[in-house]
Design a protein around this motif. Structure first.
Motif, mmCIF file in Angstrom:
data_model
loop_
_atom_site.group_PDB
_atom_site.id
_atom_site.type_symbol
_atom_site.label_atom_id
_atom_site.label_comp_id
_atom_site.label_asym_id
_atom_site.label_seq_id
_atom_site.Cartn_x
_atom_site.Cartn_y
_atom_site.Cartn_z
ATOM 1 N N VAL A 1 0.835 -1.201 0.000
ATOM 2 C CA VAL A 1 0.000 0.000 0.000
ATOM 3 C C VAL A 1 0.869 1.249 0.000
ATOM 4 C CG1 VAL A 1 -1.698 1.317 1.341
ATOM 5 C CG2 VAL A 1 -1.919 -1.169 1.143
ATOM 6 N N VAL A 2 1.831 1.290 0.919
ATOM 7 C CA VAL A 2 2.699 2.465 1.025
ATOM 8 C C VAL A 2 3.579 2.598 -0.211
ATOM 9 C CG1 VAL A 2 4.561 3.548 2.352
ATOM 10 C CG2 VAL A 2 2.688 2.422 3.543
ATOM 11 N N ASP A 3 4.196 1.505 -0.614
ATOM 12 C CA ASP A 3 5.105 1.559 -1.762
ATOM 13 C C ASP A 3 4.400 2.066 -3.017
ATOM 14 O OD1 ASP A 3 7.000 0.555 -0.036
ATOM 15 O OD2 ASP A 3 7.030 -1.464 -0.904
ATOM 16 N N ALA A 4 3.186 1.593 -3.267
ATOM 17 C CA ALA A 4 2.441 2.033 -4.453
ATOM 18 C C ALA A 4 2.094 3.514 -4.363
ATOM 19 C CB ALA A 4 1.165 1.201 -4.611
ATOM 20 N N ALA A 5 1.664 3.957 -3.187
ATOM 21 C CA ALA A 5 1.303 5.373 -3.021
ATOM 22 C C ALA A 5 2.528 6.270 -3.188
ATOM 23 C CB ALA A 5 0.662 5.593 -1.649
ATOM 24 N N VAL A 6 3.645 5.874 -2.593
ATOM 25 C CA VAL A 6 4.876 6.668 -2.711
ATOM 26 C C VAL A 6 5.329 6.709 -4.166
ATOM 27 C CG1 VAL A 6 7.338 6.730 -2.106
ATOM 28 C CG2 VAL A 6 5.619 6.323 -0.329
ATOM 29 N N TRP A 7 5.284 5.569 -4.844
ATOM 30 C CA TRP A 7 5.730 5.523 -6.237
ATOM 31 C C TRP A 7 4.855 6.413 -7.118
ATOM 32 C CZ3 TRP A 7 10.028 5.066 -8.327
ATOM 33 C CH2 TRP A 7 10.151 4.880 -9.703
ATOM 34 N N ASP A 8 3.539 6.436 -6.873
ATOM 35 C CA ASP A 8 2.641 7.303 -7.648
ATOM 36 C C ASP A 8 3.004 8.774 -7.467
ATOM 37 O OD1 ASP A 8 1.261 5.150 -8.632
ATOM 38 O OD2 ASP A 8 -0.446 5.350 -7.253
ATOM 39 N N VAL A 9 3.285 9.177 -6.227
ATOM 40 C CA VAL A 9 3.657 10.573 -5.949
ATOM 41 C C VAL A 9 4.983 10.907 -6.623
ATOM 42 C CG1 VAL A 9 4.352 12.183 -4.128
ATOM 43 C CG2 VAL A 9 2.338 10.728 -3.811
ATOM 44 N N ILE A 10 5.927 9.992 -6.578
ATOM 45 C CA ILE A 10 7.235 10.225 -7.212
ATOM 46 C C ILE A 10 7.068 10.375 -8.721
ATOM 47 C CG2 ILE A 10 9.444 9.114 -7.767
ATOM 48 C CD1 ILE A 10 9.459 8.068 -4.872
ATOM 49 N N CYS A 11 6.265 9.525 -9.332
ATOM 50 C CA CYS A 11 6.053 9.618 -10.776
ATOM 51 C C CYS A 11 5.417 10.955 -11.156
ATOM 52 C CB CYS A 11 5.194 8.447 -11.272
ATOM 53 S SG CYS A 11 6.078 6.880 -11.285
ATOM 54 N N GLU A 12 4.430 11.385 -10.372
ATOM 55 C CA GLU A 12 3.808 12.690 -10.631
ATOM 56 C C GLU A 12 4.833 13.808 -10.529
ATOM 57 O OE1 GLU A 12 0.156 13.784 -8.614
ATOM 58 O OE2 GLU A 12 -0.422 11.668 -8.546
ATOM 59 N N ALA A 13 5.671 13.748 -9.497
ATOM 60 C CA ALA A 13 6.695 14.784 -9.306
ATOM 61 C C ALA A 13 7.701 14.778 -10.451
ATOM 62 C CB ALA A 13 7.408 14.588 -7.978
ATOM 63 N N LEU A 14 8.029 13.592 -10.951
ATOM 64 C CA LEU A 14 8.997 13.505 -12.032
ATOM 65 C C LEU A 14 8.454 14.068 -13.340
ATOM 66 C CD1 LEU A 14 10.634 10.100 -11.219
ATOM 67 C CD2 LEU A 14 11.791 12.317 -11.301
ATOM 68 N N LEU A 15 7.149 14.129 -13.469
ATOM 69 C CA LEU A 15 6.576 14.744 -14.661
ATOM 70 C C LEU A 15 6.691 16.264 -14.606
ATOM 71 C CD1 LEU A 15 3.452 12.488 -15.183
ATOM 72 C CD2 LEU A 15 5.533 12.575 -16.581
ATOM 73 N N GLN A 16 6.961 16.801 -13.428
ATOM 74 C CA GLN A 16 7.181 18.240 -13.239
ATOM 75 C C GLN A 16 8.527 18.422 -12.548
ATOM 76 O OE1 GLN A 16 3.836 19.506 -10.937
ATOM 77 N NE2 GLN A 16 2.371 18.869 -12.473
#
Length: 182
Positions: free
Chosen positions: A38-53
């Protein structure tokens, strides 16, 4: 028969090494653990969003390098380096005093061992500080990594699911700590 599944999980650091009365005083009703998935997926989603900006991440890296903490580390490192240099001078003076007959070899050995212990302690502290210090070269390398990862994510389109080693490198590059809210 009954089969049990094994789940990896993170434990609440606020509860890890506290007594039951201390835990009760915290007044937290959240679970003391959460599944890693649960945590790993949520953290990875936030990181991917940040990497797009990436500009946001680049600004954060600049802020870390220009932070008061990094400035303090610079001063602490310089102070320790000076202490280590003075320790080498003390070692030279000790040797000269021994040669001049100021004390015998047993006293020399004891004094030298004391200097060595102090030097080892200073060197260990220096190494710890240097690991936390962000040099201009490290800052530039991190920025280039962020830009390369960002370009990769944009080119391959989301969702991206790199192997564990790549994820681990990206998380270590971008994340200092993770705070969960409820």
């Amino acid at each position: 028969g009954v089969t049990k599944s094994m789940y990896r999980h993170y434990r609440c650091s606020a509860r890890s090494h506290r007594s039951k009365s201390e835990i009760a005083a915290i007044q937290c009703s959240s679970s003391p653990w959460i599944k890693c998935d649960v945590v790993d997926a949520a953290v990875w989603d936030v990181i991917c969003e940040a990497l797009l900006q990436p500009d946001m991440l680049l600004d954060a890296l600049d802020s870390d390098a220009a932070s008061e903490q990094n400035r303090r580390l610079t001063k602490q490192i310089a102070f320790l380096e000076q202490q280590i240099a003075e320790g080498r001078e003390s070692d030279d003076k000790l040797w000269k005093a021994y040669l001049a007959g100021a004390f015998d070899e047993v006293e020399y050995k004891e004094k030298r061992q004391s200097l060595k212990r102090e030097r080892d302690m200073l060197n260990a502290e220096l190494a710890t500080l240097q690991e936390r210090f962000i040099t201009p070269e490290q800052l530039e390398a991190r920025k280039q990594d962020v830009l390369a990862i960002s370009a990769y994510i944009r080119e391959t389109k989301l969702p991206v699911e790199p192997d564990f080693k790549i994820k681990q490198h990206i998380v270590r590059l971008l994340v200092d700590s993770i705070a969960l809210d409820g």
